[in-house]
Design a protein around this motif. Structure first.
Motif, mmCIF file in Angstrom:
data_model
loop_
_atom_site.group_PDB
_atom_site.id
_atom_site.type_symbol
_atom_site.label_atom_id
_atom_site.label_comp_id
_atom_site.label_asym_id
_atom_site.label_seq_id
_atom_site.Cartn_x
_atom_site.Cartn_y
_atom_site.Cartn_z
ATOM 1 N N GLU A 183 0.851 -1.181 0.000
ATOM 2 C CA GLU A 183 0.000 0.000 0.000
ATOM 3 C C GLU A 183 0.889 1.234 0.000
ATOM 4 O OE1 GLU A 183 -3.276 2.341 2.764
ATOM 5 O OE2 GLU A 183 -2.439 0.445 3.462
ATOM 6 N N VAL A 184 0.573 2.194 -0.854
ATOM 7 C CA VAL A 184 1.300 3.461 -0.883
ATOM 8 C C VAL A 184 0.850 4.271 0.326
ATOM 9 C CG1 VAL A 184 1.723 5.589 -2.168
ATOM 10 C CG2 VAL A 184 1.484 3.411 -3.403
ATOM 11 N N ILE A 185 1.793 4.582 1.226
ATOM 12 C CA ILE A 185 1.446 5.339 2.427
ATOM 13 C C ILE A 185 1.972 6.778 2.381
ATOM 14 C CG2 ILE A 185 1.134 3.332 3.910
ATOM 15 C CD1 ILE A 185 3.948 3.758 4.993
ATOM 16 N N GLU A 186 2.873 7.051 1.433
ATOM 17 C CA GLU A 186 3.362 8.417 1.253
ATOM 18 C C GLU A 186 3.937 8.554 -0.150
ATOM 19 O OE1 GLU A 186 6.356 11.619 3.468
ATOM 20 O OE2 GLU A 186 6.433 9.509 4.027
ATOM 21 N N VAL A 187 3.620 9.662 -0.815
ATOM 22 C CA VAL A 187 4.162 9.963 -2.139
ATOM 23 C C VAL A 187 5.190 11.072 -1.952
ATOM 24 C CG1 VAL A 187 3.635 10.786 -4.456
ATOM 25 C CG2 VAL A 187 1.999 9.318 -3.259
ATOM 26 N N LEU A 188 6.424 10.809 -2.342
ATOM 27 C CA LEU A 188 7.503 11.762 -2.111
ATOM 28 C C LEU A 188 7.908 12.545 -3.352
ATOM 29 C CD1 LEU A 188 9.571 9.403 0.168
ATOM 30 C CD2 LEU A 188 8.190 11.348 0.890
ATOM 31 N N GLY A 189 7.479 12.096 -4.526
ATOM 32 C CA GLY A 189 7.800 12.800 -5.762
ATOM 33 C C GLY A 189 6.727 13.815 -6.108
ATOM 34 N N PRO A 243 7.221 8.682 -8.333
ATOM 35 C CA PRO A 243 8.085 8.093 -7.306
ATOM 36 C C PRO A 243 9.132 9.089 -6.830
ATOM 37 C CG PRO A 243 7.889 6.656 -9.223
ATOM 38 C CD PRO A 243 7.268 7.972 -9.589
ATOM 39 N N PRO A 244 9.723 8.818 -5.682
ATOM 40 C CA PRO A 244 9.632 7.595 -4.872
ATOM 41 C C PRO A 244 8.380 7.579 -3.997
ATOM 42 C CG PRO A 244 11.196 9.085 -3.870
ATOM 43 C CD PRO A 244 10.739 9.743 -5.157
ATOM 44 N N TYR A 245 8.043 6.347 -3.552
ATOM 45 C CA TYR A 245 6.900 6.121 -2.678
ATOM 46 C C TYR A 245 7.353 5.421 -1.404
ATOM 47 C CZ TYR A 245 4.568 6.501 -7.216
ATOM 48 O OH TYR A 245 4.156 6.910 -8.457
ATOM 49 N N ARG A 246 6.736 5.776 -0.292
ATOM 50 C CA ARG A 246 6.905 4.993 0.931
ATOM 51 C C ARG A 246 5.742 4.018 0.928
ATOM 52 N NH1 ARG A 246 10.160 5.952 4.648
ATOM 53 N NH2 ARG A 246 10.236 8.184 4.251
ATOM 54 N N VAL A 247 6.047 2.723 1.045
ATOM 55 C CA VAL A 247 5.027 1.684 0.947
ATOM 56 C C VAL A 247 5.077 0.755 2.154
ATOM 57 C CG1 VAL A 247 5.071 1.716 -1.588
ATOM 58 C CG2 VAL A 247 6.503 0.084 -0.359
ATOM 59 N N ARG A 248 3.952 0.079 2.400
ATOM 60 C CA ARG A 248 3.878 -0.953 3.443
ATOM 61 C C ARG A 248 3.420 -2.235 2.762
ATOM 62 N NH1 ARG A 248 0.232 1.149 6.836
ATOM 63 N NH2 ARG A 248 1.869 2.273 7.926
ATOM 64 N N PHE A 249 4.263 -3.270 2.829
ATOM 65 C CA PHE A 249 3.936 -4.547 2.204
ATOM 66 C C PHE A 249 2.845 -5.252 2.995
ATOM 67 C CE2 PHE A 249 8.019 -3.629 0.331
ATOM 68 C CZ PHE A 249 7.806 -3.986 -0.985
ATOM 69 N N ALA A 272 9.018 0.360 3.241
ATOM 70 C CA ALA A 272 10.203 0.612 2.430
ATOM 71 C C ALA A 272 9.976 1.851 1.570
ATOM 72 C CB ALA A 272 10.503 -0.589 1.540
ATOM 73 N N LEU A 273 11.070 2.425 1.121
ATOM 74 C CA LEU A 273 11.047 3.518 0.167
ATOM 75 C C LEU A 273 11.322 2.900 -1.194
ATOM 76 C CD1 LEU A 273 10.870 6.604 -0.034
ATOM 77 C CD2 LEU A 273 13.350 6.649 0.147
ATOM 78 N N MET A 274 10.428 3.124 -2.168
ATOM 79 C CA MET A 274 10.565 2.470 -3.470
ATOM 80 C C MET A 274 10.460 3.458 -4.619
ATOM 81 S SD MET A 274 8.357 -1.025 -3.285
ATOM 82 C CE MET A 274 8.934 -1.456 -4.920
#
Length: 64
Positions: free
Chosen positions: A24-30, A35-41, A48-50
């Protein structure tokens, strides 16, 4: 690639026997949803930051 908080990122396995993972995308940094996105598997809760590559797909959340 564009995503918003709450969207799901599907990351396809890159080698035989490696399972797909969803996060799940929990934060959009771009800027503007890039991207990048902070996600929770979803399988283990790992965060993770992806910056997803071509093996990833964004599934947008349903409006509502």
């Amino acid at each position: 690639m564009h995503a918003t908080v709450g969207d799901t990122l599907l990351v396809h396995g890159r080698v035989v026997g490696q399972h797909d993972r969803t996060a799940e995308v929990i934060e959009v940094l771009g800027p503007d949803g890039t991207p990048p996105y902070r996600v929770r598997f979803t399988d283990d809760g790992h965060e993770a930051l992806m910056s997803p590559g071509p093996d990833s797909v964004v599934r947008h959340k349903e409006p509502g």
